[in-house]
Scaffold this motif. Structure first.
Motif, PDB file in Angstrom:
ATOM      1  N   ASP A  65       0.794  -1.217   0.000  1.00 60.84           N
ATOM      2  CA  ASP A  65       0.000   0.000   0.000  1.00 60.84           C
ATOM      3  C   ASP A  65       0.831   1.274   0.000  1.00 60.84           C
ATOM      4  O   ASP A  65       0.292   2.369   0.039  1.00 60.84           O
ATOM      5  N   MET A  66       2.152   1.144  -0.052  1.00 60.62           N
ATOM      6  CA  MET A  66       3.025   2.312  -0.009  1.00 60.62           C
ATOM      7  C   MET A  66       2.876   3.137  -1.281  1.00 60.62           C
ATOM      8  O   MET A  66       2.724   2.580  -2.372  1.00 60.62           O
ATOM      9  N   PRO A  67       2.934   4.443  -1.150  1.00 61.01           N
ATOM     10  CA  PRO A  67       2.869   5.282  -2.352  1.00 61.01           C
ATOM     11  C   PRO A  67       4.151   5.155  -3.167  1.00 61.01           C
ATOM     12  O   PRO A  67       5.172   4.653  -2.686  1.00 61.01           O
ATOM     13  N   GLU A  68       4.089   5.599  -4.394  1.00 66.79           N
ATOM     14  CA  GLU A  68       5.242   5.513  -5.282  1.00 66.79           C
ATOM     15  C   GLU A  68       6.377   6.376  -4.751  1.00 66.79           C
ATOM     16  O   GLU A  68       6.163   7.498  -4.313  1.00 66.79           O
ATOM     17  N   THR A  69       7.580   5.849  -4.794  1.00 66.06           N
ATOM     18  CA  THR A  69       8.745   6.588  -4.316  1.00 66.06           C
ATOM     19  C   THR A  69       9.669   6.898  -5.486  1.00 66.06           C
ATOM     20  O   THR A  69       9.577   6.283  -6.545  1.00 66.06           O
ATOM     21  N   ILE A  70      10.559   7.829  -5.279  1.00 66.66           N
ATOM     22  CA  ILE A  70      11.500   8.212  -6.316  1.00 66.66           C
ATOM     23  C   ILE A  70      12.665   7.228  -6.314  1.00 66.66           C
ATOM     24  O   ILE A  70      13.153   6.829  -5.252  1.00 66.66           O
ATOM     25  N   THR A  71      13.081   6.818  -7.495  1.00 68.38           N
ATOM     26  CA  THR A  71      14.193   5.882  -7.601  1.00 68.38           C
ATOM     27  C   THR A  71      15.499   6.666  -7.663  1.00 68.38           C
ATOM     28  O   THR A  71      15.510   7.882  -7.877  1.00 68.38           O
ATOM     29  N   SER A  72      16.613   5.968  -7.518  1.00 72.64           N
ATOM     30  CA  SER A  72      17.918   6.635  -7.585  1.00 72.64           C
ATOM     31  C   SER A  72      18.186   7.147  -8.999  1.00 72.64           C
ATOM     32  O   SER A  72      18.847   8.170  -9.175  1.00 72.64           O
ATOM     33  N   ASP A  74      15.859   8.343 -11.050  1.00 74.88           N
ATOM     34  CA  ASP A  74      15.094   9.588 -11.137  1.00 74.88           C
ATOM     35  C   ASP A  74      15.794  10.713 -10.383  1.00 74.88           C
ATOM     36  O   ASP A  74      15.812  11.853 -10.844  1.00 74.88           O
ATOM     37  N   ALA A  75      16.334  10.389  -9.231  1.00 76.88           N
ATOM     38  CA  ALA A  75      17.033  11.404  -8.439  1.00 76.88           C
ATOM     39  C   ALA A  75      18.287  11.896  -9.154  1.00 76.88           C
ATOM     40  O   ALA A  75      18.648  13.069  -9.052  1.00 76.88           O
ATOM     41  N   ALA A  76      18.963  11.038  -9.898  1.00 80.66           N
ATOM     42  CA  ALA A  76      20.155  11.448 -10.637  1.00 80.66           C
ATOM     43  C   ALA A  76      19.791  12.291 -11.860  1.00 80.66           C
ATOM     44  O   ALA A  76      20.538  13.181 -12.250  1.00 80.66           O
ATOM     45  N   ARG A  77      18.648  12.005 -12.474  1.00 74.65           N
ATOM     46  CA  ARG A  77      18.228  12.760 -13.657  1.00 74.65           C
ATOM     47  C   ARG A  77      17.611  14.102 -13.318  1.00 74.65           C
ATOM     48  O   ARG A  77      17.563  14.991 -14.166  1.00 74.65           O
ATOM     49  N   PHE A  78      17.136  14.288 -12.102  1.00 74.09           N
ATOM     50  CA  PHE A  78      16.424  15.515 -11.753  1.00 74.09           C
ATOM     51  C   PHE A  78      17.246  16.783 -11.950  1.00 74.09           C
ATOM     52  O   PHE A  78      16.751  17.737 -12.548  1.00 74.09           O
TER      53      PHE A  78
END
Length: 142
Positions: A65-72, A74-78
Motif C-alpha cells: 500500500d506504499m505510495p510511489e517513491t522516487i528511484t535513484s 530519477d534522483a540522478a536525472r532531476f
C-alpha cells in the motif's frame, strides 16, 4: 511658493519623492529580516509537514500500500532536467520580447478562465436540473 506644493507629505518632486507619490519608503534591516524570515518559514513548513505526514502514512501501511517513491535513477536525472528547464526558460525570455510573453500569458489565463467558468456553469446547471427533477410531483417513490 504655495505651502501645499512644498509639503513633504503630498508627494511633490521638490520633497525628494516621485512626482506621482509612488516613491517607496527606504527598507530597514528589520523589514528585510522579516521578509526573508517569513519566506524561509513559508518554504520550510510545507516540506516539514509533508514529510511528517508521509512518515505517519508509511508506518500505518504495509509495503503493497506504499505510495510511489522516487528511484535513484530519477534522483540522478532531476538536476539535469531542472537545469535544462531553467536554460529553456532563460532562452525563451531572452529571445521573445515582453509584449509576446504578456500576450501568451494573457491568452493562457483567458483559456483557463473560460474552461473553469464553463465547467462551473455546467456543474451548476446539472445541479439545478437534479433539483428540479427531485421537486416535480409524481416522480417520487411514494
Amino acid at each position: 511658493m504655495d505651502s501645499a506644493l512644498s509639503d513633504p507629505h503630498n508627494g511633490s518632486a521638490e520633497a525628494g519623492g516621485a512626482a506621482n507619490g509612488t516613491a517607496r519608503p527606504p527598507s530597514t534591516p528589520e523589514g528585510i529580516a522579516l521578509a526573508y524570515g517569513s519566506l524561509l518559514l513559508m518554504a520550510l513548513l510545507p516540506i516539514f509537514f509533508g514529510a511528517l505526514r508521509s512518515v505517519r502514512c508509511a508506518r500505518g501501511k504495509n509495503a503493497s500500500d506504499m505510495p510511489e517513491t522516487i528511484t535513484s535513477r530519477d534522483a540522478a536525472r532531476f538536476p539535469i532536467i531542472a537545469s535544462c528547464t531553467l536554460l529553456g526558460l532563460y532562452l525563451f525570455f531572452k529571445i521573445f520580447s515582453q509584449e509576446y510573453i504578456n500576450l501568451l500569458l494573457s491568452m493562457y489565463f483567458f483559456v483557463l478562465g473560460i474552461l473553469a467558468l464553463s465547467h462551473t456553469i455546467r456543474s451548476e446547471g446539472s445541479l439545478q436540473h437534479l433539483k428540479q427533477l427531485s421537486q416535480e410531483p409524481g416522480q417520487g417513490l411514494g
